[in-house]
Write a protein that holds these residues in place. Structure first.
Motif, short mmCIF file in Angstrom:
data_model
loop_
_atom_site.label_atom_id
_atom_site.label_comp_id
_atom_site.label_asym_id
_atom_site.label_seq_id
_atom_site.Cartn_x
_atom_site.Cartn_y
_atom_site.Cartn_z
N TYR A 172 -5.94 0.35 2.92
CA TYR A 172 -5.81 1.18 4.12
C TYR A 172 -6.37 2.58 3.88
CZ TYR A 172 -2.58 -2.54 5.50
OH TYR A 172 -2.00 -3.75 5.80
N PRO A 173 -7.67 2.71 3.59
CA PRO A 173 -8.24 4.03 3.31
C PRO A 173 -8.18 4.98 4.51
CG PRO A 173 -9.98 2.39 3.55
CD PRO A 173 -8.68 1.64 3.50
N PHE A 217 4.71 12.32 4.66
CA PHE A 217 5.66 11.46 3.94
C PHE A 217 6.28 10.43 4.89
CE2 PHE A 217 10.30 11.07 3.38
CZ PHE A 217 10.37 10.35 2.19
N ILE A 218 6.67 10.87 6.08
CA ILE A 218 7.23 9.95 7.07
C ILE A 218 6.20 8.91 7.48
CG2 ILE A 218 8.15 9.78 9.43
CD1 ILE A 218 10.09 11.00 7.41
N TRP A 219 4.94 9.32 7.62
CA TRP A 219 3.85 8.42 8.00
C TRP A 219 3.66 7.32 6.96
CZ3 TRP A 219 0.38 7.23 11.80
CH2 TRP A 219 -0.79 6.58 11.43
N VAL A 220 3.54 7.71 5.68
CA VAL A 220 3.28 6.71 4.64
C VAL A 220 4.52 5.85 4.38
CG1 VAL A 220 1.46 8.03 3.52
CG2 VAL A 220 3.81 8.36 2.78
N LEU A 221 5.69 6.45 4.52
CA LEU A 221 6.92 5.68 4.32
C LEU A 221 7.06 4.62 5.40
CD1 LEU A 221 9.38 5.51 2.43
CD2 LEU A 221 10.60 6.99 4.04
N ALA A 222 6.75 4.98 6.65
CA ALA A 222 6.81 4.02 7.75
C ALA A 222 5.84 2.86 7.51
CB ALA A 222 6.49 4.72 9.07
N HIS A 223 4.68 3.18 6.93
CA HIS A 223 3.69 2.14 6.63
C HIS A 223 4.26 1.13 5.63
CE1 HIS A 223 -0.15 0.31 5.41
NE2 HIS A 223 0.28 0.47 4.17
N PHE A 224 4.86 1.62 4.57
CA PHE A 224 5.35 0.71 3.52
C PHE A 224 6.69 0.06 3.86
CE2 PHE A 224 2.22 3.00 0.93
CZ PHE A 224 1.61 1.94 0.31
N SER A 229 2.44 -4.46 6.97
CA SER A 229 1.54 -3.98 5.92
C SER A 229 1.34 -5.07 4.88
CB SER A 229 2.11 -2.73 5.27
OG SER A 229 2.29 -1.71 6.23
N PHE A 230 0.13 -5.16 4.35
CA PHE A 230 -0.19 -6.22 3.39
C PHE A 230 0.76 -6.18 2.20
CE2 PHE A 230 -2.56 -8.30 0.01
CZ PHE A 230 -3.05 -9.43 0.67
#
Length: 257
Positions: A172-173, A217-224, A229-230
């Motif tokens: 996810y670049p 941080f909230i953005w990347v945490l929501a992704h994982f 997410s893969f």
């Protein structure tokens, strides 16, 4: 093919790294990273302008004193972030999704451990460290005020940087670029507000930095946390693997140094 595998195949995934042309992949992964780095560099310039105009020339001098210390703090984060991203890429190349998930869990844990240790050491010995890096009685007031906030925010900063590197490594670049741009955008908006309107001085610039990183941080945490997410966070997988930590350290040691 299992249902989980078929779903992941339809989504953006690192599986394309083994099949698409290298030149095309290089552009796809490098350009977002370059854009994010440029935005961060431009923010540092703008932030210095805000501090210079809102606080004064001595505050700029105090800010300059903090740069070596901030680089040192980030280095301990890179040790886990780059090491974890590389190890996860290796596992994904081996099609071992379970182990790649273990990396996510361990990166979160060890980023927090590093942040607490490094942040505490910084706060306890802040004045001697700043004097070692060249602070004077006039500049240390501003340097101390800035670094106290930065040190308190290390848990947020470390997890954001660690997960952002993992986001890029797991396919996810563009999302990784967006998280960096989000951090910069919030920073640019909050810094003049905290400095000029609230009158928080150089500490306002530091709080703006932490607020920007917290938004990312909230953005990347929501992704994982999302199962779409893969590779995503799984509370049932390993959280404290000594073997993974050794691998992350061995790979992350070079960029750390």
């Amino acid at each position: 093919m299992s249902e989980r595998t078929s779903v992941h195949t339809k989504q953006s995934s690192p599986a394309e790294l083994g099949s698409r042309p290298i030149g095309r992949l290089l552009m796809q992964y490098s350009l977002p990273a370059i854009i994010a780095s440029l935005a961060t560099s431009l923010y540092n310039i703008v932030d210095s302008i805000f501090i210079g105009r809102g606080v004064g020339a001595m505050a700029i001098a105090g800010l300059a004193i903090t740069f070596p210390l901030m680089n040192l703090i980030v280095a301990f984060c890179v040790l886990i972030a780059v090491g974890g991203a590389t190890v996860s890429s290796i596992f994904l190349g081996q099609k071992n999704i379970g182990k790649a998930t273990d990396v996510v869990n361990n990166v979160i844990l060890f980023c927090l451990v590093h942040a607490i240790v490094i942040g505490s050491i910084t706060l306890i010995w802040l004045d001697p460290i700043l004097y070692f890096f060249g602070a004077t009685d006039e500049t240390i007031i501003h340097a101390r005020e800035f670094m106290r906030v930065i040190a308190l925010g290390t848990p947020v900063s470390y997890v954001f940087i660690g997960l952002n590197n993992l986001m890029r490594a797991t396919g996810y670049p563009r999302k990784a670029m967006i998280s960096a741009l989000l951090s910069v955008a919030v920073n640019v908006v909050a810094a003049p507000l905290f400095i000029f309107v609230f009158g928080w001085g150089i500490a306002g610039a530091a709080w703006a930095t932490i607020l920007g990183q917290f938004s990312a941080f909230i953005w990347v945490l929501a992704h994982f946390l999302s199962k779409k997410s893969f590779v995503h966070f799984d509370p049932h997988r390993s959280f404290c693997s000594v073997s993974l930590l050794k691998r992350m350290y061995s790979i992350g040691m070079s960029p750390f140094l």
